[in-house]
Motif scaffolding. Structure first.
Motif, mmCIF file in Angstrom:
data_model
loop_
_atom_site.group_PDB
_atom_site.id
_atom_site.type_symbol
_atom_site.label_atom_id
_atom_site.label_comp_id
_atom_site.label_asym_id
_atom_site.label_seq_id
_atom_site.Cartn_x
_atom_site.Cartn_y
_atom_site.Cartn_z
ATOM 1 N N THR A 26 45.022 45.345 38.023
ATOM 2 C CA THR A 26 44.560 44.089 37.457
ATOM 3 C C THR A 26 45.070 42.935 38.309
ATOM 4 O OG1 THR A 26 44.344 42.878 35.371
ATOM 5 C CG2 THR A 26 46.504 43.840 35.851
ATOM 6 N N ALA A 27 44.712 41.742 37.932
ATOM 7 C CA ALA A 27 45.108 40.511 38.624
ATOM 8 C C ALA A 27 44.500 40.450 40.024
ATOM 9 C CB ALA A 27 46.616 40.347 38.648
ATOM 10 N N GLY A 28 44.935 39.488 40.809
ATOM 11 C CA GLY A 28 44.304 39.201 42.099
ATOM 12 C C GLY A 28 44.130 40.399 43.006
ATOM 13 N N GLU A 31 42.516 43.690 41.219
ATOM 14 C CA GLU A 31 41.078 43.581 40.954
ATOM 15 C C GLU A 31 40.245 43.516 42.226
ATOM 16 O OE1 GLU A 31 39.687 40.616 38.047
ATOM 17 O OE2 GLU A 31 41.810 40.416 37.546
ATOM 18 N N ASN A 32 40.764 42.866 43.251
ATOM 19 C CA ASN A 32 39.938 42.494 44.397
ATOM 20 C C ASN A 32 40.169 43.283 45.674
ATOM 21 O OD1 ASN A 32 38.618 40.320 42.988
ATOM 22 N ND2 ASN A 32 40.602 39.291 43.054
ATOM 23 N N SER A 33 41.217 44.076 45.746
ATOM 24 C CA SER A 33 41.499 44.776 46.991
ATOM 25 C C SER A 33 41.285 46.284 46.854
ATOM 26 C CB SER A 33 42.935 44.501 47.463
ATOM 27 O OG SER A 33 43.195 45.224 48.652
ATOM 28 N N SER A 34 40.107 46.730 47.252
ATOM 29 C CA SER A 34 39.846 48.170 47.233
ATOM 30 C C SER A 34 40.782 48.882 48.210
ATOM 31 C CB SER A 34 38.387 48.465 47.571
ATOM 32 O OG SER A 34 38.067 47.973 48.861
ATOM 33 N N PHE A 35 41.145 48.196 49.280
ATOM 34 C CA PHE A 35 42.055 48.777 50.267
ATOM 35 C C PHE A 35 43.429 49.032 49.653
ATOM 36 C CE2 PHE A 35 45.131 48.206 53.833
ATOM 37 C CZ PHE A 35 44.808 49.361 54.519
ATOM 38 N N MET A 36 43.969 48.082 48.885
ATOM 39 C CA MET A 36 45.276 48.274 48.258
ATOM 40 C C MET A 36 45.219 49.406 47.229
ATOM 41 S SD MET A 36 48.461 47.638 48.041
ATOM 42 C CE MET A 36 48.758 46.123 48.905
ATOM 43 N N ARG A 37 44.153 49.452 46.436
ATOM 44 C CA ARG A 37 44.011 50.537 45.460
ATOM 45 C C ARG A 37 43.964 51.884 46.173
ATOM 46 N NH1 ARG A 37 40.186 46.673 43.205
ATOM 47 N NH2 ARG A 37 38.485 47.902 44.103
ATOM 48 N N GLN A 38 43.268 51.934 47.299
ATOM 49 C CA GLN A 38 43.182 53.170 48.081
ATOM 50 C C GLN A 38 44.560 53.581 48.597
ATOM 51 O OE1 GLN A 38 41.189 52.841 51.859
ATOM 52 N NE2 GLN A 38 40.492 54.963 51.777
ATOM 53 N N SER A 63 35.454 45.726 33.319
ATOM 54 C CA SER A 63 36.366 46.861 33.433
ATOM 55 C C SER A 63 35.599 48.095 33.884
ATOM 56 C CB SER A 63 37.022 47.144 32.084
ATOM 57 O OG SER A 63 37.760 46.042 31.660
ATOM 58 N N ARG A 64 36.269 48.927 34.687
ATOM 59 C CA ARG A 64 35.595 50.127 35.172
ATOM 60 C C ARG A 64 36.594 51.201 35.576
ATOM 61 N NH1 ARG A 64 36.078 46.476 39.192
ATOM 62 N NH2 ARG A 64 36.280 47.160 41.353
ATOM 63 N N GLU A 65 36.136 52.446 35.533
ATOM 64 C CA GLU A 65 36.909 53.590 36.016
ATOM 65 C C GLU A 65 36.560 53.818 37.472
ATOM 66 O OE1 GLU A 65 36.689 57.333 33.965
ATOM 67 O OE2 GLU A 65 36.951 56.377 32.020
ATOM 68 N N ILE A 66 37.582 54.125 38.273
ATOM 69 C CA ILE A 66 37.330 54.396 39.690
ATOM 70 C C ILE A 66 37.885 55.758 40.103
ATOM 71 C CG2 ILE A 66 37.088 51.968 40.344
ATOM 72 C CD1 ILE A 66 39.987 52.080 41.399
ATOM 73 N N ASN A 67 38.200 56.594 39.131
ATOM 74 C CA ASN A 67 38.685 57.941 39.424
ATOM 75 C C ASN A 67 37.515 58.915 39.528
ATOM 76 O OD1 ASN A 67 39.153 57.170 36.387
ATOM 77 N ND2 ASN A 67 38.527 59.321 36.375
ATOM 78 N N THR A 68 37.775 60.063 40.148
ATOM 79 C CA THR A 68 36.769 61.116 40.203
ATOM 80 C C THR A 68 36.736 61.838 38.854
ATOM 81 O OG1 THR A 68 38.337 62.771 41.009
ATOM 82 C CG2 THR A 68 37.144 61.494 42.682
ATOM 83 N N LYS A 69 35.709 62.638 38.638
ATOM 84 C CA LYS A 69 35.583 63.381 37.379
ATOM 85 C C LYS A 69 36.702 64.402 37.208
ATOM 86 C CE LYS A 69 30.555 63.002 36.992
ATOM 87 N NZ LYS A 69 30.452 62.015 35.969
ATOM 88 N N ASP A 70 37.215 64.953 38.306
ATOM 89 C CA ASP A 70 38.249 65.979 38.204
ATOM 90 C C ASP A 70 39.674 65.411 38.181
ATOM 91 O OD1 ASP A 70 38.093 65.187 40.886
ATOM 92 O OD2 ASP A 70 38.731 67.141 41.628
ATOM 93 N N THR A 80 41.388 40.208 34.656
ATOM 94 C CA THR A 80 42.271 39.386 33.845
ATOM 95 C C THR A 80 41.937 37.917 34.089
ATOM 96 O OG1 THR A 80 44.562 38.974 33.261
ATOM 97 C CG2 THR A 80 44.095 39.250 35.576
ATOM 98 N N ASN A 81 42.332 37.090 33.163
ATOM 99 C CA ASN A 81 42.152 35.655 33.318
ATOM 100 C C ASN A 81 43.543 35.030 33.238
ATOM 101 O OD1 ASN A 81 41.564 32.932 33.157
ATOM 102 N ND2 ASN A 81 39.726 33.254 31.922
ATOM 103 N N GLU A 82 44.236 35.022 34.354
ATOM 104 C CA GLU A 82 45.622 34.551 34.391
ATOM 105 C C GLU A 82 45.747 33.083 34.000
ATOM 106 O OE1 GLU A 82 45.728 35.829 38.428
ATOM 107 O OE2 GLU A 82 47.326 37.267 37.998
ATOM 108 N N GLU A 83 44.800 32.270 34.426
ATOM 109 C CA GLU A 83 44.867 30.841 34.121
ATOM 110 C C GLU A 83 44.770 30.605 32.610
ATOM 111 O OE1 GLU A 83 42.793 32.169 36.370
ATOM 112 O OE2 GLU A 83 43.550 31.391 38.261
ATOM 113 N N LEU A 84 43.901 31.346 31.939
ATOM 114 C CA LEU A 84 43.763 31.212 30.490
ATOM 115 C C LEU A 84 45.057 31.632 29.786
ATOM 116 C CD1 LEU A 84 42.084 30.629 27.962
ATOM 117 C CD2 LEU A 84 41.228 32.990 28.095
ATOM 118 N N GLU A 85 45.660 32.698 30.233
ATOM 119 C CA GLU A 85 46.912 33.156 29.616
ATOM 120 C C GLU A 85 48.032 32.138 29.817
ATOM 121 O OE1 GLU A 85 49.354 35.280 27.292
ATOM 122 O OE2 GLU A 85 47.216 35.625 27.565
ATOM 123 N N ILE A 86 48.133 31.561 30.982
ATOM 124 C CA ILE A 86 49.137 30.522 31.241
ATOM 125 C C ILE A 86 48.896 29.328 30.320
ATOM 126 C CG2 ILE A 86 49.947 28.831 32.941
ATOM 127 C CD1 ILE A 86 49.404 31.033 35.087
#
Length: 96
Positions: A26-28, A31-38, A63-70, A80-86
């Motif tokens: 979540t967060a910046g 949510e936005n870096s597929s490379f970091m998630r990888q 929201s979404r799942e990015i895992n394989t079925k197995d 997330t909406n960090e600004e709204l929470e702040i």
């Protein structure tokens, strides 16, 4: 180095909690870096964590799942909406 530290936390908490149900990005960067998630999910097969590269590369505003079925572990991207929470927490401070 950041991904390595996150992987260490995942391993530590998996041991402390005696299992792992999900990894949530979540967060910046989450949510936005597929490379970091990888990087975080790479070489985590021991925990039965399997990232679906094509799902990971898709951009979406919901929201979404990015895992394989197995994958035994769900890998989720949750916006997330960090600004709204702040703003909400700031209002609460002034009320008290």
């Amino acid at each position: 180095m950041n991904a390595y530290r996150i992987k260490k936390f995942i391993g530590s908490y998996t041991a402390a909690m005696n299992g792992l149900d999900a990894i949530i990005f979540t967060a910046g960067i989450g949510e936005n870096s597929s490379f970091m998630r990888q990087l975080v999910c790479k070489d985590m097969e021991y925990f039965n964590i399997h990232l679906d590269d094509s799902k990971n590369d898709l951009r979406a505003s919901s929201s979404r799942e990015i895992n394989t079925k197995d994958s035994a572990v769900k890998i989720l991207v949750i916006p997330t909406n960090e600004e709204l929470e702040i703003a909400k927490q700031s209002v609460d401070l002034f009320k008290n």
